[in-house]
Write a protein that holds these residues in place. Structure first.
Motif, PDB file in Angstrom:
ATOM      1  N   TYR A   1      54.618  59.676  47.780  1.00  0.00           N
ATOM      2  CA  TYR A   1      55.029  61.049  47.494  1.00  0.00           C
ATOM      3  C   TYR A   1      56.533  61.032  47.249  1.00  0.00           C
ATOM      4  CZ  TYR A   1      56.651  65.785  48.521  1.00  0.00           C
ATOM      5  OH  TYR A   1      57.281  66.992  48.466  1.00  0.00           O
ATOM      6  N   LYS A   2      56.977  61.723  46.206  1.00  0.00           N
ATOM      7  CA  LYS A   2      58.390  61.751  45.851  1.00  0.00           C
ATOM      8  C   LYS A   2      58.977  63.132  46.113  1.00  0.00           C
ATOM      9  CE  LYS A   2      58.093  58.126  42.333  1.00  0.00           C
ATOM     10  NZ  LYS A   2      58.314  57.775  40.904  1.00  0.00           N
ATOM     11  N   ASN A   3      60.099  63.128  46.838  1.00  0.00           N
ATOM     12  CA  ASN A   3      60.791  64.370  47.169  1.00  0.00           C
ATOM     13  C   ASN A   3      62.182  64.355  46.538  1.00  0.00           C
ATOM     14  OD1 ASN A   3      61.369  66.832  48.416  1.00  0.00           O
ATOM     15  ND2 ASN A   3      62.254  65.822  50.202  1.00  0.00           N
TER      16      ASN A   3
ATOM     17  N   THR B   1      57.985  67.392  55.891  1.00  0.00           N
ATOM     18  CA  THR B   1      58.156  67.966  54.552  1.00  0.00           C
ATOM     19  C   THR B   1      57.813  69.452  54.515  1.00  0.00           C
ATOM     20  OG1 THR B   1      55.872  67.447  53.916  1.00  0.00           O
ATOM     21  CG2 THR B   1      57.548  65.741  53.530  1.00  0.00           C
TER      22      THR B   1
END
Length: 238
Positions: free
Chosen positions: A162-164, A98
């Protein structure tokens, strides 16, 4: 037909999900001798064909509305509408960097669930047999509105996520082939049970040379709204 166009526009508004309530209120005005209108909902199993790494299906509920429009012969109908809530994607994908070293360390060994939400518009021809079994086939364009990679992992007994946002990596439009089989429980305007298969024809990624395509199996229940109170309660099917 003008009423159909108006309701389609309402569902594409930003508050589209809330517009499902409109169908419950005005369903009796949309049903007639030539048109059957109702709610369409159920579950879909989706994955992405063409991914380089292994993946699994994701299960999500879908919800929308449908129109069955009678053609010249009563056993033939044009099926359309909007699946307002329709999630495609894949589960248990490999994690990728990320750019945040601390986050990458925490998510190492975890997996990603890719969730891509569309407004889908089925455009299909439906044939209803004398025993109320029906077959349908056609196209289904889609308009993407959200796309998220959800990273998940368990570290020391704690669940992390975790959001992407990956909207910039995907195309806005999708188009594919839709086919299905189903059963109309009662004669005339009745509840329909259907299984549909969708296979995308458009590579939805912008930066993948191999080509990635949506595919999904829909398990759907169609429920006519306001049929008993419609002004022209004529049968729309055998």
């Amino acid at each position: 037909m003008r009423r159909i166009c108006c309701i389609l526009l309402l569902f594409f508004a930003p508050a589209a999900r809330g517009q499902v309530l409109i169908s419950l209120v005005f369903g009796k005005y949309l049903n007639s001798g030539k048109v059957e209108f109702g709610l369409d909902g159920g579950m879909n199993l989706s994955n992405l064909a063409g991914l380089k790494e292994g993946d699994s299906h994701i299960q999500k509920l879908n919800l929308g509305f449908y129109f069955d429009i009678k053609l010249k012969k009563p056993e033939w109908m044009f099926h359309t509408g909007v699946i307002v809530k329709s999630t495609m994607g894949s589960g248990k994908l490999d994690v990728y960097p990320t750019g945040d070293h601390s986050l990458d360390s925490l998510m190492s060994g975890g997996h990603i669930n890719r969730k891509i939400n569309y407004f889908n518009v089925p455009l299909a021809i439906k044939y209803i047999t004398p025993v109320r079994l029906f077959f349908e086939g056609g196209l289904m364009p889609g308009l993407r509105y959200t796309a998220i990679d959800e990273f998940t992992n368990s570290v020391n007994g704690q669940d992390l996520s975790y959001k992407n946002d990956i909207r910039s990596d995907l195309t806005r439009l999708d188009l594919g082939i839709l086919s299905g089989i189903g059963y109309r429980i009662t004669k005339g305007n009745g509840i329909n049970l259907a299984i549909r298969y969708y296979r995308g024809l458009i590579d939805i990624t912008k930066n993948d040379d191999t080509g990635v395509y949506n595919q999904s199996i829909y398990f759907a229940v169609e429920i006519p709204i306001g049929v008993g109170k419609s002004k022209n309660p004529q049968s729309t099917a055998p």
